[in-house]
Design a protein around this motif. Structure first.
Motif, PDB file in Angstrom:
ATOM      1  N   MET A  92       1.523 -61.285   8.292  1.00 41.12           N
ATOM      2  CA  MET A  92       0.937 -60.536   7.144  1.00 41.12           C
ATOM      3  C   MET A  92       1.528 -59.144   7.302  1.00 41.12           C
ATOM      4  SD  MET A  92      -1.024 -60.121   4.517  1.00 41.12           S
ATOM      5  CE  MET A  92      -1.870 -61.414   4.429  1.00 41.12           C
ATOM      6  N   ALA A  93       1.833 -58.478   8.277  1.00 40.69           N
ATOM      7  CA  ALA A  93       2.440 -57.573   8.730  1.00 40.69           C
ATOM      8  C   ALA A  93       3.845 -57.595   8.015  1.00 40.69           C
ATOM      9  CB  ALA A  93       2.606 -57.092  10.149  1.00 40.69           C
ATOM     10  N   TRP A  97       5.304 -55.329   4.866  1.00 38.41           N
ATOM     11  CA  TRP A  97       6.279 -54.519   5.153  1.00 38.41           C
ATOM     12  C   TRP A  97       7.557 -54.847   3.925  1.00 38.41           C
ATOM     13  CZ3 TRP A  97      11.496 -56.145   6.691  1.00 38.41           C
ATOM     14  CH2 TRP A  97      12.300 -55.205   7.077  1.00 38.41           C
ATOM     15  N   LEU A  98       7.650 -56.153   3.746  1.00 39.81           N
ATOM     16  CA  LEU A  98       8.728 -56.652   2.693  1.00 39.81           C
ATOM     17  C   LEU A  98       8.150 -56.201   1.380  1.00 39.81           C
ATOM     18  CD1 LEU A  98       9.704 -60.377   3.909  1.00 39.81           C
ATOM     19  CD2 LEU A  98      11.066 -58.151   3.865  1.00 39.81           C
ATOM     20  N   VAL A  99       6.942 -56.302   0.992  1.00 41.35           N
ATOM     21  CA  VAL A  99       6.555 -55.599  -0.072  1.00 41.35           C
ATOM     22  C   VAL A  99       6.677 -54.293  -0.234  1.00 41.35           C
ATOM     23  CG1 VAL A  99       4.482 -55.550  -1.881  1.00 41.35           C
ATOM     24  CG2 VAL A  99       4.761 -57.583  -0.751  1.00 41.35           C
ATOM     25  N   TRP A 105      12.394 -49.799  -2.921  1.00 40.87           N
ATOM     26  CA  TRP A 105      13.714 -50.053  -3.480  1.00 40.87           C
ATOM     27  C   TRP A 105      13.850 -49.942  -4.969  1.00 40.87           C
ATOM     28  CZ3 TRP A 105      15.565 -54.055  -6.384  1.00 40.87           C
ATOM     29  CH2 TRP A 105      16.851 -54.025  -6.784  1.00 40.87           C
ATOM     30  N   ALA A 106      12.605 -50.484  -5.548  1.00 38.44           N
ATOM     31  CA  ALA A 106      12.489 -50.752  -7.012  1.00 38.44           C
ATOM     32  C   ALA A 106      12.392 -49.275  -7.652  1.00 38.44           C
ATOM     33  CB  ALA A 106      11.509 -51.591  -7.405  1.00 38.44           C
TER      34      ALA A 106
END
Length: 116
Positions: A92-93, A97-99, A105-106
């Motif tokens: 989940m971490a 972190w990826l989200v 970035w977006a």
């Protein structure tokens, strides 16, 4: 009505024990602790003879019986479950972190900013 009087007396005993603690400020700590314990002991003794006290005692006995019926997990099951929880937390971490990195970035892309 007598139960209410007994409950009031029990509360007064607790208050008397606490008041005794502060009244005996110059006395040794053992004496002060004794005052509190005596007040609480008197309150419990009075509470014991009320209807609420009898119901609480019966509830306590039933709770002990129910607690003995609980099936506790074995050491192996506990370790496995703990491992699964830790693994889920790590996954989940990483996901969060990826989200977060993707959204950052977006937003930078939409705002026209770059990392140079």
């Amino acid at each position: 009505m007598t139960d209410k009087i007994k409950l009031l007396a029990a509360v007064l005993m607790v208050i008397a024990g606490i008041a005794g603690f502060y009244y005996l400020a110059d006395s040794p700590a053992v004496v002060r602790l004794g005052a509190i314990l005596a007040g609480f002991a008197a309150a419990i003794a009075i509470f014991w003879f009320t209807q609420a006290g009898r119901q609480f005692f019966a509830f306590s006995q039933e709770s002990v019986v129910e607690a003995r019926k609980v099936v506790w997990p074995t050491r192996k099951e506990t370790i496995q479950t703990t491992g699964i929880v830790f693994a889920f937390v790590v996954v989940m971490a990483l996901f969060l972190w990826l989200v977060d990195a993707g959204l950052l970035w977006a937003v930078k892309l939409l705002m026209g900013r770059s990392d140079t």
